[in-house]
Design a protein around this motif. Structure first.
Motif, PDB file in Angstrom:
ATOM      1  N   PRO A  42       0.826  -1.204   0.000  1.00  0.00           N
ATOM      2  CA  PRO A  42       0.000   0.000   0.000  1.00  0.00           C
ATOM      3  C   PRO A  42       0.858   1.251   0.000  1.00  0.00           C
ATOM      4  O   PRO A  42       1.979   1.247   0.527  1.00  0.00           O
ATOM      5  N   PRO A  43       0.370   2.304  -0.620  1.00  0.00           N
ATOM      6  CA  PRO A  43       1.164   3.529  -0.736  1.00  0.00           C
ATOM      7  C   PRO A  43       1.213   4.305   0.582  1.00  0.00           C
ATOM      8  O   PRO A  43       0.667   5.382   0.705  1.00  0.00           O
ATOM      9  N   PRO A  96       6.254   4.439   6.095  1.00  0.00           N
ATOM     10  CA  PRO A  96       6.375   4.085   7.510  1.00  0.00           C
ATOM     11  C   PRO A  96       6.756   5.299   8.342  1.00  0.00           C
ATOM     12  O   PRO A  96       7.378   6.239   7.844  1.00  0.00           O
ATOM     13  N   GLU A  97       6.411   5.243   9.611  1.00  0.00           N
ATOM     14  CA  GLU A  97       6.699   6.370  10.474  1.00  0.00           C
ATOM     15  C   GLU A  97       8.200   6.615  10.517  1.00  0.00           C
ATOM     16  O   GLU A  97       8.990   5.684  10.600  1.00  0.00           O
ATOM     17  N   GLY A  98       8.556   7.860  10.422  1.00  0.00           N
ATOM     18  CA  GLY A  98       9.967   8.195  10.506  1.00  0.00           C
ATOM     19  C   GLY A  98      10.682   8.142   9.171  1.00  0.00           C
ATOM     20  O   GLY A  98      11.736   8.753   9.011  1.00  0.00           O
ATOM     21  N   ALA A  99      10.144   7.413   8.217  1.00  0.00           N
ATOM     22  CA  ALA A  99      10.795   7.347   6.911  1.00  0.00           C
ATOM     23  C   ALA A  99      10.342   8.521   6.059  1.00  0.00           C
ATOM     24  O   ALA A  99       9.331   9.168   6.341  1.00  0.00           O
ATOM     25  N   SER A 100      11.113   8.806   5.032  1.00  0.00           N
ATOM     26  CA  SER A 100      10.713   9.902   4.159  1.00  0.00           C
ATOM     27  C   SER A 100      10.154   9.371   2.855  1.00  0.00           C
ATOM     28  O   SER A 100       9.667  10.133   2.042  1.00  0.00           O
ATOM     29  N   ALA A 101      10.265   8.065   2.684  1.00  0.00           N
ATOM     30  CA  ALA A 101       9.700   7.479   1.479  1.00  0.00           C
ATOM     31  C   ALA A 101       9.381   6.025   1.791  1.00  0.00           C
ATOM     32  O   ALA A 101       9.902   5.479   2.766  1.00  0.00           O
ATOM     33  N   PRO A 102       8.520   5.404   1.013  1.00  0.00           N
ATOM     34  CA  PRO A 102       8.232   3.989   1.255  1.00  0.00           C
ATOM     35  C   PRO A 102       9.511   3.173   1.116  1.00  0.00           C
ATOM     36  O   PRO A 102      10.442   3.576   0.400  1.00  0.00           O
ATOM     37  N   LEU A 103       9.557   2.028   1.806  1.00  0.00           N
ATOM     38  CA  LEU A 103      10.783   1.263   1.807  1.00  0.00           C
ATOM     39  C   LEU A 103      11.010   0.571   0.469  1.00  0.00           C
ATOM     40  O   LEU A 103      12.137   0.375   0.056  1.00  0.00           O
ATOM     41  N   GLY A 104       9.963   0.187  -0.183  1.00  0.00           N
ATOM     42  CA  GLY A 104      10.132  -0.459  -1.480  1.00  0.00           C
ATOM     43  C   GLY A 104       9.164   0.147  -2.471  1.00  0.00           C
ATOM     44  O   GLY A 104       8.564   1.185  -2.190  1.00  0.00           O
ATOM     45  N   PRO A 105       9.046  -0.508  -3.589  1.00  0.00           N
ATOM     46  CA  PRO A 105       8.040  -0.025  -4.537  1.00  0.00           C
ATOM     47  C   PRO A 105       6.628  -0.213  -3.967  1.00  0.00           C
ATOM     48  O   PRO A 105       6.368  -1.213  -3.298  1.00  0.00           O
ATOM     49  N   SER A 144       5.670  13.109  -0.693  1.00  0.00           N
ATOM     50  CA  SER A 144       4.609  13.180   0.304  1.00  0.00           C
ATOM     51  C   SER A 144       5.142  13.498   1.684  1.00  0.00           C
ATOM     52  O   SER A 144       4.678  14.428   2.339  1.00  0.00           O
ATOM     53  N   ALA A 145       6.111  12.713   2.124  1.00  0.00           N
ATOM     54  CA  ALA A 145       6.601  12.935   3.478  1.00  0.00           C
ATOM     55  C   ALA A 145       7.415  14.230   3.584  1.00  0.00           C
ATOM     56  O   ALA A 145       7.130  15.065   4.443  1.00  0.00           O
ATOM     57  N   PRO A 146       8.390  14.429   2.722  1.00  0.00           N
ATOM     58  CA  PRO A 146       9.214  15.632   2.929  1.00  0.00           C
ATOM     59  C   PRO A 146       8.477  16.951   2.677  1.00  0.00           C
ATOM     60  O   PRO A 146       8.723  17.917   3.389  1.00  0.00           O
ATOM     61  N   LEU A 147       7.641  16.990   1.691  1.00  0.00           N
ATOM     62  CA  LEU A 147       7.061  18.286   1.320  1.00  0.00           C
ATOM     63  C   LEU A 147       5.630  18.467   1.778  1.00  0.00           C
ATOM     64  O   LEU A 147       5.187  19.579   2.060  1.00  0.00           O
ATOM     65  N   ALA A 148       4.881  17.364   1.829  1.00  0.00           N
ATOM     66  CA  ALA A 148       3.465  17.515   2.183  1.00  0.00           C
ATOM     67  C   ALA A 148       3.178  17.017   3.588  1.00  0.00           C
ATOM     68  O   ALA A 148       2.042  17.060   4.041  1.00  0.00           O
ATOM     69  N   TYR A 149       4.195  16.564   4.257  1.00  0.00           N
ATOM     70  CA  TYR A 149       4.085  16.154   5.673  1.00  0.00           C
ATOM     71  C   TYR A 149       3.007  15.116   5.892  1.00  0.00           C
ATOM     72  O   TYR A 149       2.310  15.152   6.892  1.00  0.00           O
ATOM     73  N   GLY A 150       2.853  14.209   4.969  1.00  0.00           N
ATOM     74  CA  GLY A 150       1.854  13.163   5.170  1.00  0.00           C
ATOM     75  C   GLY A 150       2.433  11.830   4.738  1.00  0.00           C
ATOM     76  O   GLY A 150       3.206  11.754   3.779  1.00  0.00           O
ATOM     77  N   ARG A 151       2.053  10.796   5.425  1.00  0.00           N
ATOM     78  CA  ARG A 151       2.601   9.474   5.101  1.00  0.00           C
ATOM     79  C   ARG A 151       1.594   8.598   4.368  1.00  0.00           C
ATOM     80  O   ARG A 151       1.957   7.578   3.819  1.00  0.00           O
ATOM     81  N   ASN A 152       0.332   8.976   4.399  1.00  0.00           N
ATOM     82  CA  ASN A 152      -0.649   8.251   3.607  1.00  0.00           C
ATOM     83  C   ASN A 152      -0.769   8.983   2.265  1.00  0.00           C
ATOM     84  O   ASN A 152      -1.431  10.012   2.145  1.00  0.00           O
TER      85      ASN A 152
END
Ligand code: NA
Ligand code: NA
Lengths: 90, 157, 143, 137, 115, 768, 504
Positions: free
Chosen positions: E54-55, E58-67, F718-726
């Motif tokens: 799912p897109p 994870p908390e603390g990460a700046s991007a998903p860990l994989g695709p 999303s996370a760096p610029l829009a501050y959201g993880r979903n």
């Protein structure tokens, strides 16, 4: 998790889904169909759980919460239909 | 007092749901719970003396799980075997439970147990009608139900 | 053929379940930016809560519980949604540009307030109001 | 170890679901089907969630799994009650093997009143413990 | 799975259209629901279906860990679902009112406004 | 110049006001405008005399090559003078004739607009501007014919005139555009001065047909002549006049105007001669055989228009000379005669000639001018009509082709016209006094001024033809001919073939006139028979046909059956898509399903069976419940393929949908099979076809991914610029918040719709 | 970036939300109706000015770079359409003050009207294909609600057809968007255009183009997809009819223009030929449909269809002049058609019927009204020098210059039949003597004078003046249309304006 177990579980759930659906199609009364629908909702919770385990994605559990909290409303809706004069054998 | 209790409950539910055990989160849950109760206050039923009953609750839960599994196997057996062993019917059970919450709790537990299903309560709330799957021994069933009711009322009152 | 619809069991149960649903809806709303949830889903859950109440206690009683007309909830939702464009327009940016404010709280916490959140609240209210209009309206027209 | 417990939980949950499904398909009338389905289905879901809680072991997930179980415990009987009741009062035919029906006679179809049998005076039609019998239809 | 879904979508379209062509307005509404489900699934299928990713970040990460699965079609479908729900609500109330006023649910008897 | 053309419109705007202020003398007041215009145009005579053309330029819509340029040469000046000159008297005349009419003001508005439009038409240099004025004359003429609009006949005749002329007008528009395409210009003077040989251009024939369709309908050439006499049924001779003296000449004007450019193809001359000749004969015959005075005059107009067309078709220098003279002569005597006819009808109270007689005693002045005009019509010396007729005979005798036939036709029609002139002038004024509803007196000054001036001018021009010739006629002839002309008009050409033809036709005409009462019943029978098969019957057939086709089409297409509508739409949608798929892409069936897990197969199966059951069950709520299952299955699909938000939304929406359906359904009837088995199989076929197309389209799309999705941007930022993880939620409330904003408004609209449907009761509505 | 592009959307949205919030005060809602629609007109003119100055005005919503954000794009065509929306909006807002039944006002007429305009403006201005879907839905739902407002039998019957067929169209639209996204992976129209242009084997794109064509064809009421329109447009109260007649179908036409000039130009011979025949048959069937009608608004409704054919013809011929003609036609038609419906509302007010057989005598008693009818009616029929003539002229000239003779012939014939219908109305409603069975003539004869009649006439006069201006002073309008067409024929301008130099 052992894929074999997962697959067996999936298979059982699929079979359950199918049986429930057959009851839904057969009726004969509306209440029977609704019961089947409720069961299908429960089976979906099962799917979600197995799926969460098999993929390791726990965020899917929120889906199960939603089902647990709201799916029964459909039944209440149908019951209301019956109580307010809808036909039972539909 | 009752409001406060519910408020704490809701705050805890909040924490459980959000999964973040922090004071801030609890506070947030408390605040939101407060608002929810504000909405609900008209209808909140009376509840009291919750804290004392924790051990009773645990005992009840164990009892309930036992009943659940037992009854489930009974139903499973009948479903799985070709010939029907069951003797279903609708019976009336007089109620000890008085308040709405007690009745609701009791009927729910009865409904959750396979083999019995609460259909309705009489208008004067003195009689509960249930559908039971195995009426081979009606008296035993009635006894079991009474036992269940007793345990429930024990923790509720 | 009609029959008496409500029972003590459903009434009482509704009063237990409804607060849980409402709590859950607020929860879904606030964490929607990070985990599954958000204004729509939360609004739908909240609406479910009120639907349950309405089915148990009737439309009239639900109106009383809500205190404001569903229509006003809807209007509030729409206005919230539009309000989230104001900061960006005032600062000469393209509309709906997100603005974030960190409001310090006593202790070590910060309350993250943002236009997307305001927007999501608008969505929440609008969805709730809409479904209330549907359900309460339909129920009232039956009664 | 936990893997095995999880497996058991999952298989148990799936079994309950399957049982519910077979029950709903096989059993002869609405209330008996509900005995199988509403409860066993809920049981299955609860087992599965227990499995999930154990598998992840993470506080958040456990909390959620518990929440799900609690919610199911609260909502499932309500649904069952509501449907069963509606089905019954709308006259869904009972299985011919049904041995007794004590409710039927306490229900006044004109006024939609459901008597307990303890009412004083003429309102009470049949005392609860000695009446009953099969429904006519 | 996408190829399989192609067939499913085709069948959903067929069922939807068959229902929409019925003369009963209730059936027509069911056809509409089927149609919107079919369209949603179509968007889902043609933009690629991915299992277990799912897109979410994870908390603390700046991007998903994989695709992860493509989030954009999901957002579109979510919008479409909600819109379809609003439309459906309108449609069911419409058919109810129409039935109350016209006194039939036979569409063939509702031709006064044409010609 | 622009002001001169538009002044009519401006005055029209103020006409109602002026009518209220001026009262009885309004006719005289308004006539000041055309009178001054006449003087104004006359002042151009010296510049035009030598055959020069003046171009006065105003811009309008340069982007479309539309200008307000005015071309003033001999031809347009002749027309301008006729229009404004005769217009002057018409306005005066109307003031008397319609004295006290409640809608006199509206009449003047239309009349002035008409006059202005005519002026614009003949003066425009730009083809489109010309067309603009052309259409304006059609519309204003429609308003005039239908002036007595509460009378159904008037409305019908008005529609007929409008329909025929506008139909032709549309063809004309196409023709003018084609002409412009051929010549590369929308400017008349450029077209006329260009040296291109249009006759050999590929579009020549098309352009010619289109243009002539316009001019023939407007100028009432056979077989389109029928609307003109009907237009004469219009209430006032004033408006009828317009259709005689000027408006119908618009077509003739345009043919004359385009003659230099178009006549280099043979077709031009042949077609014009053919139709002109036929029209001339038809007009003459019906003029002679009719009884109503206005009918007689109307058909004689048709005859004149035919003659003019014929002359343009002949195309020689002499023919052009004849054309211009005949044009002027006709306008003069026909204008006078119509006003006389109006005066008669005004004074006697009837329009039927057979009821009039011996009026020369009671209406001496009317009789005098009437006879003068009739003599000109009959082509007797020393009136200008005589000169014109002689020139006509000369021209047809020297026609480059079909000379004999043309001559014969000219003689026959001249003979009939003599009869007509006799009918108009002799019958009412001489012989035994008739029995008329009113006791007649000489018409008032306002009504006599016109006939007097016009008939006197006809006399003067006959006696002194060099005056008009030198003033404008020569220039006009050159304009029509396109080359310098050397000619000299005179009353007496010596005894020659034309003169003898005149004599023959005169005598025969007189003979016919004496036989007229005896011929009348026979002619009447012939006319009745003709009207059943003639072009007018054709017109009615066409109109009926339109209504018939229209209602047939509406019955078939807009039949009110929603199922049919949908069926057509579905068939079109998927037919077009499927066809395009096969022809533009081809069939690439991919049957690889191996990448699916078996439980996914299960869900796919559930999707399919729930959809199929929902659409095949006879149980309404079974169907609804099945839709619930479908909803769960869709949700499961979303969940299994990484879309938790979608899964949740789908579940919630599905639950609420079921609730809505059950809330609504118990008020509705159960499923009944309304359709026949045939309909069901038909629908099933279409549905399956649609399904197959969709399968193919989706399969094809799955094979294609031209470009990577843009989603990686959302995922990364999303996370760096829009501050959201979903990420899905971030898209909904930030990246694409506008969608969501729109969406909540959609919901609110649905809510509003539901609210009003449920709450707004019928009785609340019609309160003001 | 200029914020001018967002206000035509935000203002009506805000007006809608505020009207909803002020539900209980009809008086406030009326005031807001006029004020906000005047503001909308002002904003749209501002936008047009900006566009004339800069060529394009864009806004990347949320400050995310294109193509990742939803971009609002105003080119000349869009700006023109928005201005027309503003004009019609204001006219309707004023007219509604008197024409709207009280019950309608109390049950959401004003919010619905605003949101309809928002949907229309959004559809014109968005540069994102999915966002277009959303605005279409806003517009659609608003029209659903407006159509059913009042709940009369005819409305319900009409609405069921309208709703069903339009929902089908929406589903096809959504499907097409999905397929397109699956192939090119983007939603921004400029980005799509740019990517589509690079595709070597565009067969599947043409397939998707067909779905778009059908979907927009339904919205535009093109042959043979128009059935919903004649079934419903005459059923709601007249201001709503007028609003629909003027704006709604034109959004479909606009979308066709946008898609088939910007994106789907890879197979013009195929796609535009289909459009060409659809256009011809649309013209013809529409006008014939009208010929069979004897009800004021039904005649007008069928004519919408036939006029749509002219606009599509402009697109289908796909030459510069044809596109100019199409754009010119749209401008002309929106104003004229709205006006005709408004006039029909006035005659309805005077005599209480839309049936021609129950009408008559209006010319005698209300000559000014008759003129106010004639201006748009003759303009619609293409009589010079009114706006419709030039619109028709351009299209026909383009047809002839493109050597599409048959189609042009049909267009000419349709012009004649249009005049026939307009004249039918004229003769029956205005010229004909008042039928004897009509007894309620007090209003017609001026014995009842309503208090706020000015609100009926102000918009009608205003729109008539617009018609006259477009006709008599056509050059600036032509230049506007020319600018729009130039941009349409050069999609690269659009692409550059939206994506700037930065290409992903
Ligand atoms: Na058994
Ligand atoms: Na039980």
């Amino acid at each position: 998790m052992n894929p074999l177990i997962i697959n067996i579980v999936y298979m059982m759930l699929s079979a359950a889904l199918l049986f429930a659906f057959i009851r839904l199609t057969r009726g004969p009364s509306l209440a029977d169909r609704v019961v089947a629908l409720e069961l299908i909702a429960s089976i979906v919770v099962g799917y979600v759980g197995v799926y969460a385990i098999s993929t390791g994605v726990s965020s899917m559990l929120d889906v199960a919460i939603v089902i647990a909290l709201t799916a029964f409303l459909a039944a209440i809706g149908f019951a209301r239909f019956l109580e307010r004069g809808g036909r039972r054998d539909e | 007092m009752i409001g406060f209790f519910w408020n704490v409950m809701l705050a805890l539910a909040w924490v459980a749901l959000s999964g973040t055990f922090s004071a801030m989160n609890l506070l947030a849950g408390f605040i939101f719970g407060y608002f929810v109760l504000l909405v609900m206050q008209i209808k909140v039923p009376s509840l009291n003396g919750y804290a004392r009953r924790i051990p009773q609750v645990i005992r009840f839960v164990l009892f309930f799980i036992k009943e659940l599994i037992k009854a489930n196997f009974r139903v499973a057996y009948d479903v799985a075997t070709p010939v029907w062993y069951m003797k279903p019917g609708v019976i009336g059970v007089p109620l000890e439970a008085k308040t709405d919450v007690e009745i609701m709790f009791l009927t729910s537990v009865i409904s959750l147990t396979p083999g019995t299903l609460s259909l309705d309560v009489s208008d004067d709330k003195r009689m509960l009608f249930i559908h039971a799957m195995f009426l081979q021994d009606e008296d035993e069933l009635r006894r079991d139900l009474k036992e269940l009711e007793r345990r429930i009322l024990e923790i509720m009152r | 053929m009609k029959m008496k619809s409500n029972t003590v069991i459903l009434h009482t149960a509704a009063l237990f379940i409804m607060p849980l649903q409402l709590m859950f809806s607020i929860f879904l709303l606030l964490r929607g930016h990070d985990e599954p949830g958000g204004g729509f889903i939360a609004g739908l859950v909240a609406a479910s809560a009120f639907v349950l109440y309405a089915f148990s206690f009737g439309a009239e009683s639900t109106r009383k519980l809500l205190r404001v007309a569903p229509r006003d909830l809807l209007a509030a939702g729409l206005l919230f949604g539009l309000a989230s464009t104001i900061p960006s327009l005032l600062s000469g940016q393209p509309a709906l540009t997100a603005h974030w404010w960190e409001v310090p709280l006593p202790g070590d916490g910060y309350l993250k307030l943002s236009t997307p959140l305001i927007f999501d609240i608008g969505v929440y209210l609008a969805v709730l109001g809409t479904i209330m209009i549907f359900v309460v309206g339909l129920m009232e027209s039956d009664e | 170890m936990s893997e095995i417990i999880v497996a058991i939980m999952l298989l148990g949950g799936a079994s309950f679901m399957l049982l519910a499904a077979i029950g709903i398909l096989r059993l002869p009338d609405l209330p008996t089907r509900m005995h199988a389905s509403t409860k066993a289905g809920a049981m299955g879901a609860m087992f599965t969630m227990a499995g999930v809680a154990i598998y992840f072991g993470d506080g958040v997930v456990v909390a959620r799994a518990i929440a799900i179980i609690i919610f199911i415990l609260i909502t499932a009987p309500i649904a069952a009650h509501v449907i069963g009741r509606a089905g019954y009062f709308m006259g869904t035919p009972l299985w011919e093997g049904t041995v007794k029906d004590e409710l039927r006679d306490q229900y006044d179809e004109e006024t939609h009143k459901l008597y307990s049998g303890f009412e004083p005076g003429p309102e009470s039609m049949i005392p609860p413990d000695n009446g009953g019998g099969k429904r006519k239809d | 799975m996408e190829s399989l879904m192609a067939y499913v979508i085709g069948i959903l379209f067929a069922a939807a259209i068959y229902m929409m062509l019925r003369r009963s307005i209730v059936k027509m509404v069911i056809g509409l629901i089927l149609l919107s489900n079919a369209a949603n699934l179509l968007i889902f299928a043609v933009s690629g279906m991915k299992r277990g990713a799912p897109p979410l970040i994870p908390e603390g990460a700046s991007a998903p860990l994989g695709p992860v699965a493509d989030p954009l079609p999901q957002a579109l479908i979510l919008t479409a679902i909600v819109i379809a729900f609003g439309v459906l609500a309108f449609a069911v109330v419409l058919i109810r009112r129409a039935y109350e006023i016209v006194g039939t649910d036979d569409l063939d008897q509702m031709k006064d406004t044409d010609t | 110049m622009l002001l001169a053309v538009l002044s009519g419109f401006l005055l029209a705007a103020f006409a109602p006001l002026l009518t209220r202020m001026a009262g009885k003398s309004i006719g005289w007041l308004l006539a000041v405008l055309p009178a001054s215009l006449t003087v104004y145009f006359a002042s151009f005579i010296p510049q035009i005399q030598g055959g020069d053309a003046l171009l006065i330029e105003y811009t309008w819509m340069p982007g479309l090559d539309i200008s307000l340029n005015f071309l003033l040469d001999g031809l347009s000046l002749v027309f301008a003078l006729l229009i404004s000159g005769i217009g002057t008297f018409i306005l005066i005349y109307a003031g008397s004739y319609l004295k006290g009419h409640p809608n006199l003001n509206r009449f003047y508005v239309i009349m002035l607009c008409f006059m202005a439009s005519m002026l614009g038409l003949v003066l425009s240099d730009n083809l489109i501007t010309l067309f603009v004025f052309w259409e304006l004359t059609s519309i204003t003429s429609y308003m005039l014919i239908g002036f007595n609009h509460e009378d159904m006949d008037a409305r019908k005749c008005a529609l007929q005139g409008l329909f025929v002329t506008v139909a032709g007008g549309l063809a004309l528009m196409a023709g003018l555009i084609l002409l412009a395409v051929m010549t590369g210009s929308y400017s008349l003077h450029e077209i006329l001065n260009s040296s291109e040989a249009l006759g050999s251009h590929g579009l020549y024939t098309a352009a010619l047909i289109c243009i002539l369709a316009g001019t023939f309908t407007k100028s009432a050439q056979t077989p389109f002549h029928f609307w003109l006499p009907n237009a004469m049924a219009a209430p006032t001779p004033v408006s009828a006049y317009l259709h005689s003296a000027t408006m119908v000449k618009a077509g003739v004007y345009l043919m004359a105007r385009l003659n230099p450019a178009m006549s280099d193809g043979e077709l031009w001359g042949q077609v014009l001669m053919l139709f002109g000749g036929a029209t001339m004969l038809v007009g003459a015959y019906f003029a002679f055989s009719s009884t109503g005075i206005k009918k007689v005059l109307a058909y004689s107009t048709v005859m004149a228009l035919g003659t003019l067309t014929l002359l343009i078709g002949v195309g020689t220098e002499l023919a052009m000379t004849a054309f211009v003279c005949f044009l002027v002569a006709h306008s003069l005597y026909k204008g006078a005669l119509f006003m006389i006819a109006g005066a008669l009808d005004h004074e006697t109270g009837t329009k039927d000639i057979t009821r009039m007689g011996g009026l020369r005693h009671k209406m001496p002045m009317t009789a005098l001018f009437g006879c003068l005009a009739a003599l000109s019509l009959a082509g007797l010396p020393p009136l200008f009509g005589f000169i014109a007729k002689e020139l006509l005979f000369e021209a047809v005798l020297e026609a480059p082709f079909w000379s004999t036939a043309a001559t014969l036709a000219a003689v026959v029609s001249a003979m009939l016209v003599v009869g007509v002139a006799g009918l108009v002038a002799v019958k009412p004024f001489f012989g035994k006094p008739g029995n008329t509803p009113k006791d007649p007196h000489d018409a008032p000054l306002g009504m006599l001024a016109g006939p007097a001036v016009l008939s006197v001018i006809a006399l003067l021009f006959g006696l002194l033809p060099f005056i008009p010739q030198n003033a404008v006629l020569l220039a006009a002839m050159q304009a029509v001919y396109g080359q310098p002309i050397d000619t000299y008009l005179s009353l007496w050409h010596g005894i020659n073939l034309p003169l003898m033809l005149s004599g023959v036709s005169l005598l025969a005409g007189i003979g016919l006139l004496t036989l007229w009462p005896r011929l009348q019943p026979g002619l009447y029978a012939v006319n009745t028979a003709a009207s059943r098969f003639g072009p007018e019957a054709g017109y009615f057939k066409v109109m009926e046909g339109i209504t018939h086709i229209a209602s047939w089409q509406t019955r078939v297409l807009q039949n009110g059956v929603l199922g049919m509508y949908l069926l057509i739409m579905v068939a079109i949608t998927f037919g077009l898509t499927g066809y395009t798929l096969i022809t533009r892409y081809g069939l690439h069936l991919s049957l690889q399903l191996g990448d699916s897990h078996f439980y996914e197969w299960g869900i796919a199966l559930l999707l399919v069976v729930s959809a199929v059951f929902a659409s095949s069950t006879h149980s309404r709520l079974g169907s609804v419940a099945s839709m619930g299952v479908l909803g769960f299955a869709v949700a499961l699909t979303f969940i299994l393929f990484s879309a938790p938000d979608l899964g949740i939304t789908q579940l919630l929406v599905e639950t609420l949908t079921v609730i809505l359906l059950v809330l609504v359904l118990f008020k509705l009837p159960e499923f009944v099979n309304l359709s026949s088995p045939f309909e069901r199989y038909r629908d099933l076929t279409v549905a399956v076809f649609a399904g197959v197309v969709m399968v193919l389209v989706v399969l094809a799309t799955l094979d294609i991914q031209y470009f990577e999705s843009i989603s990686s941007y959302y995922i990364e930022n999303s996370a760096p610029l829009a501050y959201g993880r979903n990420i899905v939620n971030v898209i909904l409330v930030d990246y694409r918040a506008l969608d969501t904003l729109g969406e909540i408004f959609v919901l609110s609209l649905a809510a509003l719709g539901v609210l009003s449907m449920l709450k707004l009761k019928a009785e609340d509505q019609h309160k003001p | 970036m200029s914020s001018a592009v967002v206000y035509p959307i935000l203002l009506p949205l805000l007006a809608g939300a505020l009207s909803l919030a002020l539900w209980r005060s009809v008086r406030w809602q009326r005031t807001l109706g006029v004020v906000f629609n005047a503001a909308l007109l002002w904003a749209s003119i501002w936008l047009l000015q900006e566009v004339m100055e800069h060529g394009f005005v864009t806004m990347e919503m949320g400050s995310w770079p294109a193509p990742f954000s939803i971009v609002l794009v105003a080119d000349v065509l869009a700006a023109i359409m928005v201005v027309l929306t503003g004009i019609i909006g204001l006219a309707i807002a004023i007219y509604s003050l008197v024409s709207t039944p009280r019950g309608h006002e109390k049950f959401g007429y004003y919010p619905l009207m605003h949101l309809l305009l928002a949907g229309v403006a959004g559809s014109f201005l968005t540069g994102d294909i999915f966002n277009l879907f959303v605005w279409f839905e806003v517009m659609l739902l608003a029209s659903f609600a407006l159509l059913t407002l009042g709940g009369e039998r005819a409305q319900m019957e009409g609405a069921i057809k309208y709703v069903t067929l339009n929902l089908f169209s929406s589903a096809i639209f959504l499907t097409a968007v999905g397929l397109l996204y699956g192939m090119v992976g983007t939603l921004n129209m400029a980005d799509i255009a740019q990517k589509v242009a690079q595709v070597e084997d565009p067969g599947m794109l043409t397939v998707v183009a067909m779905l778009f064509m059908v979907s927009f064809g339904i919205k535009a009421a093109a042959f043979p997809l128009f059935f919903w329109l004649p079934a419903s447009y005459h059923t709601p109260q007249v201001a709503v009819s007028a609003l629909f007649a003027g704006l709604l179908t034109k959004v479909g036409v606009y979308a066709l223009f946008r898609m088939f000039t910007l994106i789907f130009t890879q197979d013009v011979d195929y796609t535009h030929t289909i459009l060409l025949w659809a256009a011809s048959l649309t013209m013809l069937t529409g006008v014939l449909g009208a010929a069979a009608q004897f009800e004021f608004r039904r005649i007008l409704s069928f004519h919408i269809i036939s006029q749509i054919g002219y606009m599509m013809l402009g697109l289908a011929l796909y030459t510069p002049l044809a596109l100019i003609g199409g754009v010119f036609y749209i401008m002309h038609h929106i104003i004229v058609k709205t006006n005709l419906f408004l006039v029909s509302g006035i005659t309805y007010r005077l005599l209480g019927s839309y049936e021609l057989k129950d009408l008559g005598g209006v010319y005698k008693h209300k000559p000014w009204l008759a003129i106010l009818f004639l201006i748009p009616a003759l303009s619609l029929a293409g009589i010079p020098p009114l706006s419709g003539f030039f619109a028709k002229f351009i299209v026909i000239r383009a047809g002839i210059e493109a050597e599409a003779y048959v189609v042009t012939g049909i267009a000419l014939l349709v012009g004649l039949l249009t005049l026939y219908s307009m004249i039918k109305i004229w003769a029956e409603v205005f010229w004909k003597k008042l039928p004897e069975h009509v007894t309620n003539t007090a209003r017609l004869e001026g014995r009842i004078k309503d208090k706020h009649n000015w609100a009926f006439y102000v918009p009608v006069v205003g729109l008539a003046v617009c018609t006259l201006i477009i006709g008599l002073n056509g050059q600036p309008i032509y230049e506007l249309a020319e600018k729009a067409a130039t941009q349409l024929l050069n999609p690269q301008l659009y692409i550059d304006a939206v994506l700037g130099g930065q290409q992903p």
